[in-house]
Enzyme design. Sequence first.
Site, short mmCIF file in Angstrom:
data_model
loop_
_atom_site.label_atom_id
_atom_site.label_comp_id
_atom_site.label_asym_id
_atom_site.label_seq_id
_atom_site.Cartn_x
_atom_site.Cartn_y
_atom_site.Cartn_z
N TYR A 58 0.81 -1.21 0.00
CA TYR A 58 0.00 0.00 0.00
C TYR A 58 0.85 1.27 0.00
O TYR A 58 0.39 2.31 -0.47
CB TYR A 58 -1.00 -0.02 1.16
CG TYR A 58 -2.18 -0.89 0.82
CD1 TYR A 58 -3.21 -0.41 0.02
CD2 TYR A 58 -2.24 -2.21 1.23
CE1 TYR A 58 -4.28 -1.21 -0.33
CE2 TYR A 58 -3.30 -3.03 0.87
CZ TYR A 58 -4.32 -2.52 0.09
OH TYR A 58 -5.37 -3.33 -0.28
N ARG A 61 1.22 1.78 -3.69
CA ARG A 61 -0.01 2.33 -4.26
C ARG A 61 -0.18 3.80 -3.87
O ARG A 61 -0.61 4.62 -4.67
CB ARG A 61 -1.23 1.52 -3.78
CG ARG A 61 -1.25 0.09 -4.24
CD ARG A 61 -2.67 -0.44 -4.30
NE ARG A 61 -3.42 0.17 -5.39
CZ ARG A 61 -4.73 0.08 -5.51
NH1 ARG A 61 -5.44 -0.56 -4.60
NH2 ARG A 61 -5.36 0.65 -6.53
N ASN A 93 -13.12 4.11 -5.99
CA ASN A 93 -11.68 4.35 -6.00
C ASN A 93 -11.19 4.84 -4.64
O ASN A 93 -11.88 5.58 -3.94
CB ASN A 93 -11.32 5.36 -7.09
CG ASN A 93 -11.76 4.87 -8.46
OD1 ASN A 93 -11.78 3.67 -8.72
ND2 ASN A 93 -12.09 5.80 -9.33
N HIS A 110 -14.88 2.29 -0.81
CA HIS A 110 -13.84 1.32 -0.45
C HIS A 110 -12.68 1.93 0.32
O HIS A 110 -11.61 1.35 0.39
CB HIS A 110 -13.33 0.61 -1.72
CG HIS A 110 -14.38 -0.19 -2.41
ND1 HIS A 110 -14.35 -0.49 -3.76
CD2 HIS A 110 -15.54 -0.74 -1.93
CE1 HIS A 110 -15.42 -1.20 -4.07
NE2 HIS A 110 -16.15 -1.36 -2.99
N GLY A 176 -16.57 4.50 -15.88
CA GLY A 176 -15.36 3.72 -15.71
C GLY A 176 -15.46 2.53 -14.78
O GLY A 176 -14.50 2.21 -14.09
N THR A 177 -16.60 1.88 -14.75
CA THR A 177 -16.74 0.68 -13.94
C THR A 177 -17.46 -0.39 -14.73
O THR A 177 -18.37 -0.10 -15.51
CB THR A 177 -17.50 0.95 -12.63
OG1 THR A 177 -17.74 -0.30 -11.95
CG2 THR A 177 -18.83 1.65 -12.87
N SER A 178 -17.04 -1.64 -14.53
CA SER A 178 -17.66 -2.77 -15.23
C SER A 178 -18.95 -3.21 -14.58
O SER A 178 -19.64 -4.08 -15.09
CB SER A 178 -16.68 -3.96 -15.25
OG SER A 178 -16.44 -4.41 -13.92
#
Length: 246
Positions: A58, A61, A93, A110, A176-178
């Site tokens: 992390y 990231r 995000n 999240h 931008g999300t599936s």
Amino acid sequence: MAEQQAPHLVVFTGAGISAESGIQTFRASDGLWADHPIEAVATPDAWRRDPERVLRFYDQRRDQVRRARPNAAHKALASLEKRGFAVSIITQNIDDLHERAGSRRVLHLHGEILKARSTVDARLHYPLPRGGIRLGDLCDKGSQLRPDVVWFGEGVPHFGEACDIVAEADLLLVVGTSLAVMPAAALLEHAPLDAPCVLVDPEARALAPPGTLGLAQPAGKGVPALVRHWTREGRLWLPETLLGEA
């Protein structure tokens, strides 16, 4: 006479909008996640087994997020809010690109990579303006700090709040999300029946649920195009020249 409320645009964003700023997604075939299986760095079991590895991951990231810059999609949404539109953003995000672009009403489903939280009291959050988390860094209750992110296998604490926001939408914009990650993907079910839903994604035709309007463009192109139309008209509307039913 009561003041008329501005129509409420609720925006649900996923990894695709941040990817255009250079932040890799965990589904990408390259980048940070390629060498780090989810089970090894993004689950409660991984934290118990090897917290030092999780913290190193992390940190990587976090460095990536700090180097990234908001793109045209982030900036367009912030500009719409500045022009007096009611805009609420719900994002999967963990970066802060929406906030850095200027958006003020952002809910992170999240968690947030630039914060730490207590391992014994999830209410205790600590900003990380620089650096990362090390073993031995403690919260006010004397417990080890961990990344303030929702790991796989953990509950989504803000999901109820997100459902309430979606339920007040006059128009829902998905970017931008599936729509494959649960429970976040179920948010659309809470939108009012008369609220149009628009999906902006290069694969919009394939990804959009039935009845959803699709704009098959990347976020950095499609979102500014919609915002230009809404700004010019002074209202939320669906330009037929851009959109087609998926």
